[in-house]
Design an enzyme around this catalytic site. Structure first.
Site, mmCIF file in Angstrom:
data_model
loop_
_atom_site.group_PDB
_atom_site.id
_atom_site.type_symbol
_atom_site.label_atom_id
_atom_site.label_comp_id
_atom_site.label_asym_id
_atom_site.label_seq_id
_atom_site.Cartn_x
_atom_site.Cartn_y
_atom_site.Cartn_z
ATOM 1 N N TYR A 160 0.836 -1.209 0.000
ATOM 2 C CA TYR A 160 0.000 0.000 0.000
ATOM 3 C C TYR A 160 0.867 1.254 0.000
ATOM 4 O O TYR A 160 0.638 2.180 -0.793
ATOM 5 C CB TYR A 160 -0.912 -0.015 1.223
ATOM 6 C CG TYR A 160 -1.730 1.248 1.399
ATOM 7 C CD1 TYR A 160 -2.819 1.507 0.582
ATOM 8 C CD2 TYR A 160 -1.407 2.183 2.386
ATOM 9 C CE1 TYR A 160 -3.577 2.659 0.736
ATOM 10 C CE2 TYR A 160 -2.157 3.337 2.548
ATOM 11 C CZ TYR A 160 -3.236 3.574 1.734
ATOM 12 O OH TYR A 160 -3.974 4.717 1.886
ATOM 13 N N LYS A 164 1.121 4.317 -2.849
ATOM 14 C CA LYS A 164 0.895 5.726 -2.559
ATOM 15 C C LYS A 164 2.131 6.566 -2.851
ATOM 16 O O LYS A 164 2.022 7.714 -3.303
ATOM 17 C CB LYS A 164 0.458 5.905 -1.106
ATOM 18 C CG LYS A 164 -0.948 5.395 -0.830
ATOM 19 C CD LYS A 164 -1.993 6.124 -1.684
ATOM 20 C CE LYS A 164 -3.402 5.724 -1.325
ATOM 21 N NZ LYS A 164 -4.432 6.454 -2.122
#
Length: 298
Positions: A160, A164
């Protein structure tokens, strides 16, 4: 094309059925602008929007959009959305999710799944929408990033955080590329906010490596205890973002920020990472500067 025509801005919001997305709908409509709200499934979105007052509902259109459908389908769908009111002025690239996994266990198979939504989907939506924003002469692109890009040193958030970080880099480049068209770009970097289902993705356990059992179990316990304890109020966060885009409220009279760090935890993480990198750079500055070609002697 809708018969409703006025000078209010048209916002395209992805991932609008929950979290920040659904709050964007309510905030933007309350301020008199128009919204095209998209989600993978319209059931939850319709349930939420069906209770809107008629004067708000007439400024809302909903459309199904899965950001992983691929560039061709996404471009075609957004071209149709632009016909609702003949324009799109502001994009909120909000759709995204997190797949908890240890890096070695998840490998590239899980990383590709994570990037499909959080990176490739975000970019496909952006490239499909930017041509319409460019026509507005003063539009805006908002990317919802994460403080995790600044603090990836937590087990299970590697995929994740990597997604990002990639989105942050792309957004910073877009900031430069779109400035010539008078399009503003805002990179929002929120910490932990109390939204629905943010910790709802299952942990990746298809490739358990015994050497990681202790770390994996401890991390799962820690993550499982977070939901419902986050200090961040998502309603306040969205109001601030809309303030910045519209130049109102807390943003009135302030220069365009480009970056918007939201939450005390996010502030701490950004400051700590900057200090960590600068401290190492200061300690090794002689090495950093010592690898140039030697200056020829006169």
């Amino acid at each position: 094309m809708s018969q409703l025509q006025d000078d209010s801005n048209v916002w395209l919001i992805t991932g609008a059925s929950s979290g920040f997305g659904k709050r964007f709908i309510l905030s933007v409509l309350a301020r008199g602008d128009r919204v095209i709200a998209t989600a993978r499934s319209l059931d939850k979105l319709d349930e939420m929007t069906s209770s809107l007052k008629p004067e708000l509902a007439q400024r809302l259109r909903v459309s199904q959009l899965d950001v992983t459908e691929g560039e061709e389908k996404i471009h075609a769908k957004i071209a149709l959305m632009a016909k609702f009111w003949g324009r799109i002025d502001i994009l909120v690239n909000n759709a995204g999710f997190g797949l908890p996994a240890l890096v070695e266990e998840g490998g590239t198979r899980l990383l590709r799944r994570q990037f499909d939504t959080n990176v490739f989907g975000v970019l496909d939506v952006a490239t499909a929408t930017i041509p319409f924003i460019r026509e507005s002469k003063s539009g805006c692109v908002v990317t919802i990033g994460s403080r995790s890009a600044w603090k990836p040193e937590i087990p299970l958030i590697g995929p994740y955080a990597a997604s990002k970080a990639a989105v942050h880099a792309l957004t910073e480049t877009l900031t430069l590329e779109l400035a010539q068209f008078n399009i503003k770009v805002l990179l929002v970097e929120p910490g932990a906010f109390r939204t629905e289902g943010i910790y709802g993705q299952p942990y990746f356990t298809e490739n358990p490596i015994p050497a990681y059992d202790r770390m994996r179990n401890a991390s799962k316990t820690r993550f499982g205890a977070v939901a419902g304890t986050e200090k961040g109020d998502p309603d306040k966060a969205v109001e601030v973002i809309v303030d910045v885009v519209r130049g109102e409220g807390v943003a009135k009279g302030r220069p365009w920020p480009g970056y918007l760090v939201l939450g005390e935890d996010a502030e701490v993480d950004v400051r700590n990472k900057c200090k960590k990198v600068l401290d190492v750079l200061d300690e090794w500055v002689d090495v950093a500067r010592g690898v140039n070609f030697d200056t020829p002697q006169a």
